[in-house]
Design an enzyme around this catalytic site. Sequence first.
Site, PDB file in Angstrom:
ATOM      1  N   MET A   1       0.834  -1.179   0.000  1.00 49.67           N
ATOM      2  CA  MET A   1       0.000   0.000   0.000  1.00 49.67           C
ATOM      3  C   MET A   1       0.885   1.251   0.000  1.00 49.67           C
ATOM      4  O   MET A   1       1.996   1.209  -0.527  1.00 49.67           O
ATOM      5  CB  MET A   1      -0.956  -0.050   1.184  1.00 49.67           C
ATOM      6  CG  MET A   1      -1.851  -1.276   1.148  1.00 49.67           C
ATOM      7  SD  MET A   1      -3.525  -0.962   1.694  1.00 49.67           S
ATOM      8  CE  MET A   1      -4.224  -2.595   1.482  1.00 49.67           C
ATOM      9  N   CYS A   2       0.489   2.331   0.623  1.00 47.81           N
ATOM     10  CA  CYS A   2       1.184   3.609   0.496  1.00 47.81           C
ATOM     11  C   CYS A   2       1.512   4.176   1.866  1.00 47.81           C
ATOM     12  O   CYS A   2       1.086   3.663   2.901  1.00 47.81           O
ATOM     13  CB  CYS A   2       0.324   4.609  -0.278  1.00 47.81           C
ATOM     14  SG  CYS A   2      -0.301   3.991  -1.859  1.00 47.81           S
ATOM     15  N   ARG A   3       2.266   5.259   1.866  1.00 48.90           N
ATOM     16  CA  ARG A   3       2.558   6.027   3.081  1.00 48.90           C
ATOM     17  C   ARG A   3       2.282   7.495   2.770  1.00 48.90           C
ATOM     18  O   ARG A   3       2.553   7.954   1.662  1.00 48.90           O
ATOM     19  CB  ARG A   3       4.008   5.885   3.517  1.00 48.90           C
ATOM     20  CG  ARG A   3       4.502   4.465   3.787  1.00 48.90           C
ATOM     21  CD  ARG A   3       4.006   3.911   5.135  1.00 48.90           C
ATOM     22  NE  ARG A   3       2.675   3.334   5.030  1.00 48.90           N
ATOM     23  CZ  ARG A   3       2.003   2.809   6.059  1.00 48.90           C
ATOM     24  NH1 ARG A   3       2.540   2.831   7.274  1.00 48.90           N
ATOM     25  NH2 ARG A   3       0.818   2.277   5.880  1.00 48.90           N
TER      26      ARG A   3
END
Length: 267
Positions: A1-3
Amino acid sequence: MCRWAAYLGEPVFLEDIVTSPCHSLIAQSHHALEGKTATNGDGFGIAWYGARDEPGRYRDVLPAWSDCNLKSLCGQISSPLFLAHVRASTSGATSRDNCHPFVSGRWSFMHNGQIGGFERVRRRLEASLPDHLYEQRHGSTDSELIFLLMMAEGLASDPQGAASRAVSRVIEASEHAMIEPDLKLTAAFSDGERLYAIRYATSGHVPTLYAGTLRGGTGRCLVSEPFDRSDPSFEAIPAASFVEVTDRNVLVRPFEPQQARALEMSA
């Protein structure tokens, strides 16, 4: 996923969050500690507010750690409100149009999570957008589509209600496709005055979200991971929460889907 990381407060240089701290957003792009993947190298973006109503924005498909322009810009741009994101793709190609944050008028939006079974619900959700918002869909991600659904549901006048109704619309589309709803939504968005965030999932693991302050008390931050892990001011936001940040405080309220309204197709 993302940050991702977002800030609201007295103007600071973007580098104070994006590049300088020991666990800055750039550090998280190649070594995240709490994400599904440690590497977030499928592009990056920043959106910042200044003298104009609409935010400035810089996005690229390079990994954040390898873009020398990003470090230079972060050392020169100061802002009282900005959103920054490093991407690990779950849907959509690695392209500039698919990099967060997304912008519509004065609103900006970024997301960590996904719509499970997106290709089976995408057409129905896109078709529900009014024409003037569908025309703003430049990429192919589920994240951008969630943002536009929120805009369609009245984000400008009712941020929490609009987000709740957009989530309901995603759940309804999944049920119509006869698949179990699997939405993970940890998102931040802003109108240039206030900063909002959601931490919600229909089931299972909910992507992380923390609230804290910059050292010295200059402003408030919402982050996927604390950028200073020795700073006790960072506290985890509970699952199923809606967050509103002003220049005075951080408000955390329960969040749940509510009935989506009938959207009218319009030019």
